[in-house]
Design a protein around this motif. Structure first.
Motif, PDB file in Angstrom:
ATOM      1  N   GLN A 180       0.831  -1.204   0.000  1.00 49.25           N
ATOM      2  CA  GLN A 180       0.000   0.000   0.000  1.00 49.25           C
ATOM      3  C   GLN A 180       0.869   1.258   0.000  1.00 49.25           C
ATOM      4  O   GLN A 180       0.537   2.259  -0.642  1.00 49.25           O
ATOM      5  CB  GLN A 180      -0.947  -0.001   1.200  1.00 49.25           C
ATOM      6  CG  GLN A 180      -2.008  -1.068   1.150  1.00 49.25           C
ATOM      7  CD  GLN A 180      -2.953  -0.905  -0.024  1.00 49.25           C
ATOM      8  OE1 GLN A 180      -3.225   0.197  -0.495  1.00 49.25           O
ATOM      9  NE2 GLN A 180      -3.470  -2.010  -0.509  1.00 49.25           N
ATOM     10  N   LEU A 181       1.992   1.206   0.708  1.00 50.72           N
ATOM     11  CA  LEU A 181       2.932   2.322   0.742  1.00 50.72           C
ATOM     12  C   LEU A 181       3.507   2.571  -0.651  1.00 50.72           C
ATOM     13  O   LEU A 181       3.523   3.711  -1.132  1.00 50.72           O
ATOM     14  CB  LEU A 181       4.044   2.033   1.756  1.00 50.72           C
ATOM     15  CG  LEU A 181       5.194   3.025   1.840  1.00 50.72           C
ATOM     16  CD1 LEU A 181       4.697   4.412   2.213  1.00 50.72           C
ATOM     17  CD2 LEU A 181       6.227   2.528   2.866  1.00 50.72           C
ATOM     18  N   ALA A 182       3.947   1.516  -1.316  1.00 51.54           N
ATOM     19  CA  ALA A 182       4.488   1.655  -2.676  1.00 51.54           C
ATOM     20  C   ALA A 182       3.415   2.179  -3.626  1.00 51.54           C
ATOM     21  O   ALA A 182       3.682   3.056  -4.462  1.00 51.54           O
ATOM     22  CB  ALA A 182       5.032   0.314  -3.169  1.00 51.54           C
ATOM     23  N   ARG A 183       2.221   1.665  -3.487  1.00 53.93           N
ATOM     24  CA  ARG A 183       1.098   2.128  -4.325  1.00 53.93           C
ATOM     25  C   ARG A 183       0.840   3.617  -4.101  1.00 53.93           C
ATOM     26  O   ARG A 183       0.671   4.388  -5.043  1.00 53.93           O
ATOM     27  CB  ARG A 183      -0.152   1.307  -3.986  1.00 53.93           C
ATOM     28  CG  ARG A 183      -1.407   1.742  -4.679  1.00 53.93           C
ATOM     29  CD  ARG A 183      -2.582   0.833  -4.246  1.00 53.93           C
ATOM     30  NE  ARG A 183      -3.817   1.459  -4.547  1.00 53.93           N
ATOM     31  CZ  ARG A 183      -4.536   2.219  -3.722  1.00 53.93           C
ATOM     32  NH1 ARG A 183      -4.123   2.433  -2.497  1.00 53.93           N
ATOM     33  NH2 ARG A 183      -5.660   2.756  -4.096  1.00 53.93           N
ATOM     34  N   GLY A 184       0.823   4.025  -2.829  1.00 53.36           N
ATOM     35  CA  GLY A 184       0.597   5.428  -2.510  1.00 53.36           C
ATOM     36  C   GLY A 184       1.685   6.332  -3.078  1.00 53.36           C
ATOM     37  O   GLY A 184       1.397   7.394  -3.636  1.00 53.36           O
ATOM     38  N   ARG A 185       2.930   5.892  -2.960  1.00 50.68           N
ATOM     39  CA  ARG A 185       4.042   6.680  -3.520  1.00 50.68           C
ATOM     40  C   ARG A 185       3.894   6.829  -5.027  1.00 50.68           C
ATOM     41  O   ARG A 185       4.087   7.912  -5.588  1.00 50.68           O
ATOM     42  CB  ARG A 185       5.371   6.000  -3.209  1.00 50.68           C
ATOM     43  CG  ARG A 185       5.839   6.181  -1.801  1.00 50.68           C
ATOM     44  CD  ARG A 185       7.179   5.474  -1.628  1.00 50.68           C
ATOM     45  NE  ARG A 185       7.746   5.760  -0.338  1.00 50.68           N
ATOM     46  CZ  ARG A 185       8.479   4.912   0.353  1.00 50.68           C
ATOM     47  NH1 ARG A 185       8.745   3.707  -0.127  1.00 50.68           N
ATOM     48  NH2 ARG A 185       8.965   5.249   1.522  1.00 50.68           N
ATOM     49  N   ALA A 186       3.563   5.717  -5.692  1.00 51.91           N
ATOM     50  CA  ALA A 186       3.438   5.747  -7.151  1.00 51.91           C
ATOM     51  C   ALA A 186       2.299   6.656  -7.589  1.00 51.91           C
ATOM     52  O   ALA A 186       2.454   7.459  -8.516  1.00 51.91           O
ATOM     53  CB  ALA A 186       3.226   4.332  -7.682  1.00 51.91           C
ATOM     54  N   LEU A 187       1.167   6.545  -6.934  1.00 55.79           N
ATOM     55  CA  LEU A 187       0.025   7.370  -7.328  1.00 55.79           C
ATOM     56  C   LEU A 187       0.272   8.845  -7.024  1.00 55.79           C
ATOM     57  O   LEU A 187      -0.136   9.724  -7.799  1.00 55.79           O
ATOM     58  CB  LEU A 187      -1.245   6.871  -6.645  1.00 55.79           C
ATOM     59  CG  LEU A 187      -1.698   5.478  -7.114  1.00 55.79           C
ATOM     60  CD1 LEU A 187      -2.853   4.967  -6.253  1.00 55.79           C
ATOM     61  CD2 LEU A 187      -2.087   5.501  -8.584  1.00 55.79           C
ATOM     62  N   LEU A 188       0.955   9.127  -5.934  1.00 55.48           N
ATOM     63  CA  LEU A 188       1.304  10.517  -5.619  1.00 55.48           C
ATOM     64  C   LEU A 188       2.293  11.053  -6.648  1.00 55.48           C
ATOM     65  O   LEU A 188       2.148  12.190  -7.122  1.00 55.48           O
ATOM     66  CB  LEU A 188       1.879  10.610  -4.202  1.00 55.48           C
ATOM     67  CG  LEU A 188       2.160  12.014  -3.685  1.00 55.48           C
ATOM     68  CD1 LEU A 188       0.878  12.846  -3.630  1.00 55.48           C
ATOM     69  CD2 LEU A 188       2.787  11.942  -2.295  1.00 55.48           C
ATOM     70  N   ALA A 189       3.274  10.242  -7.030  1.00 60.00           N
ATOM     71  CA  ALA A 189       4.237  10.653  -8.054  1.00 60.00           C
ATOM     72  C   ALA A 189       3.532  10.909  -9.389  1.00 60.00           C
ATOM     73  O   ALA A 189       3.843  11.879 -10.091  1.00 60.00           O
ATOM     74  CB  ALA A 189       5.326   9.603  -8.220  1.00 60.00           C
ATOM     75  N   ALA A 190       2.578  10.059  -9.728  1.00 62.02           N
ATOM     76  CA  ALA A 190       1.836  10.246 -10.982  1.00 62.02           C
ATOM     77  C   ALA A 190       1.070  11.565 -10.954  1.00 62.02           C
ATOM     78  O   ALA A 190       1.052  12.301 -11.946  1.00 62.02           O
ATOM     79  CB  ALA A 190       0.881   9.080 -11.211  1.00 62.02           C
ATOM     80  N   ARG A 191       0.472  11.876  -9.812  1.00 63.05           N
ATOM     81  CA  ARG A 191      -0.274  13.147  -9.701  1.00 63.05           C
ATOM     82  C   ARG A 191       0.644  14.352  -9.806  1.00 63.05           C
ATOM     83  O   ARG A 191       0.235  15.404 -10.265  1.00 63.05           O
ATOM     84  CB  ARG A 191      -1.030  13.200  -8.379  1.00 63.05           C
ATOM     85  CG  ARG A 191      -2.041  12.111  -8.234  1.00 63.05           C
ATOM     86  CD  ARG A 191      -3.394  12.646  -8.120  1.00 63.05           C
ATOM     87  NE  ARG A 191      -4.315  11.521  -8.160  1.00 63.05           N
ATOM     88  CZ  ARG A 191      -5.537  11.592  -7.759  1.00 63.05           C
ATOM     89  NH1 ARG A 191      -5.997  12.713  -7.266  1.00 63.05           N
ATOM     90  NH2 ARG A 191      -6.320  10.561  -7.859  1.00 63.05           N
ATOM     91  N   ALA A 192       1.884  14.173  -9.354  1.00 58.41           N
ATOM     92  CA  ALA A 192       2.855  15.271  -9.392  1.00 58.41           C
ATOM     93  C   ALA A 192       3.592  15.327 -10.733  1.00 58.41           C
ATOM     94  O   ALA A 192       4.449  16.184 -10.921  1.00 58.41           O
ATOM     95  CB  ALA A 192       3.849  15.119  -8.252  1.00 58.41           C
ATOM     96  N   GLY A 193       3.267  14.424 -11.646  1.00 56.65           N
ATOM     97  CA  GLY A 193       3.911  14.417 -12.955  1.00 56.65           C
ATOM     98  C   GLY A 193       5.311  13.824 -12.942  1.00 56.65           C
ATOM     99  O   GLY A 193       6.071  14.008 -13.886  1.00 56.65           O
ATOM    100  N   VAL A 238       7.062   6.396 -11.147  1.00 45.82           N
ATOM    101  CA  VAL A 238       5.794   5.697 -10.953  1.00 45.82           C
ATOM    102  C   VAL A 238       5.933   4.198 -11.174  1.00 45.82           C
ATOM    103  O   VAL A 238       5.519   3.392 -10.341  1.00 45.82           O
ATOM    104  CB  VAL A 238       4.691   6.270 -11.857  1.00 45.82           C
ATOM    105  CG1 VAL A 238       3.430   5.427 -11.795  1.00 45.82           C
ATOM    106  CG2 VAL A 238       4.394   7.710 -11.482  1.00 45.82           C
ATOM    107  N   GLU A 239       6.518   3.812 -12.292  1.00 48.04           N
ATOM    108  CA  GLU A 239       6.558   2.394 -12.653  1.00 48.04           C
ATOM    109  C   GLU A 239       7.295   1.546 -11.628  1.00 48.04           C
ATOM    110  O   GLU A 239       6.872   0.432 -11.302  1.00 48.04           O
ATOM    111  CB  GLU A 239       7.182   2.209 -14.025  1.00 48.04           C
ATOM    112  CG  GLU A 239       7.056   0.794 -14.529  1.00 48.04           C
ATOM    113  CD  GLU A 239       7.530   0.633 -15.956  1.00 48.04           C
ATOM    114  OE1 GLU A 239       7.891  -0.497 -16.303  1.00 48.04           O
ATOM    115  OE2 GLU A 239       7.540   1.622 -16.709  1.00 48.04           O
ATOM    116  N   ALA A 240       8.370   2.051 -11.085  1.00 45.52           N
ATOM    117  CA  ALA A 240       9.152   1.270 -10.112  1.00 45.52           C
ATOM    118  C   ALA A 240       8.302   0.950  -8.877  1.00 45.52           C
ATOM    119  O   ALA A 240       8.361  -0.172  -8.372  1.00 45.52           O
ATOM    120  CB  ALA A 240      10.403   2.035  -9.705  1.00 45.52           C
TER     121      ALA A 240
END
Length: 188
Positions: free
Chosen positions: A166-179, A184-186
């Motif tokens: 869930q932590l990795a998912r949250g980081r990825a989705l936050l990174a995607a929102r920030a462009g 994101v993929e990692a």
């Protein structure tokens, strides 16, 4: 150590069905377990899993009704029960499409849950992903960063695999929102 009671074991099996997406099996087991006597103390584990199921199915009325059964947990003096109640509040608010209320409740309670009973607790596991989802849904990046920090700042061994994911998912989705698409993929 004491052996778990039958109701606790059934509650654990119901949790496995919930997280595996075998919701019909959870329904069947709940009917079997709670049909015998839905007021005995160990039945609470089954009702708690049904609360989650109702919320995930979007049945806000049934979820809110189920949450009422656990109101005493809030003031029970037992931090694990209080944390599960808090997770239930988050789930019900999300089912009611009240993401802001879910996020605010989660931000108030998750830190305490993690500090008092840890990330491996039912309350942390059951609440964290939904609080994170609320923050993402509302595009409240600062709050999402704060939620990520609640787990990221802990020793890796203190965060169970489900919440690490869930932590990795949250980081990825936050990174995607920030462009920040290169990161994101990692995480995903």
């Amino acid at each position: 150590p004491a052996r778990p009671r039958a109701g606790e074991l059934a509650g654990n099996v119901m949790a496995l069905h919930l997280y595996a997406g075998r919701w019909e099996e959870l329904d069947r087991l709940a009917d079997e377990m709670l049909g015998q006597d839905d007021r005995h103390p160990s039945a609470d584990a089954g009702h708690y899993r049904l609360l989650q199921l109702h919320a995930l199915r979007g049945d806000a009325v049934a979820a809110a009704d189920a949450l009422e059964r656990f109101a005493a947990w809030m003031d029970s003096g037992d931090p694990e029960l209080a944390a599960e109640y808090d997770a239930g509040v988050v789930l019900v608010r999300m089912a009611q499409r009240q993401a802001a209320e879910a996020l605010e409740h989660g931000l108030r309670t998750l830190g305490r849950t993690l500090e008092t009973i840890g990330a491996a607790s039912d309350g942390a596991r059951d609440g964290y992903p939904h609080v994170l989802h609320a923050g993402l849904e509302l595009d409240r990046r600062e709050d999402v960063s704060r939620l990520i920090g609640l787990l990221a700042d802990r020793a890796a061994g203190d965060v169970p695999p489900y919440l690490q994911a869930q932590l990795a998912r949250g980081r990825a989705l936050l990174a995607a929102r920030a462009g920040q698409h290169e990161t994101v993929e990692a995480d995903l």
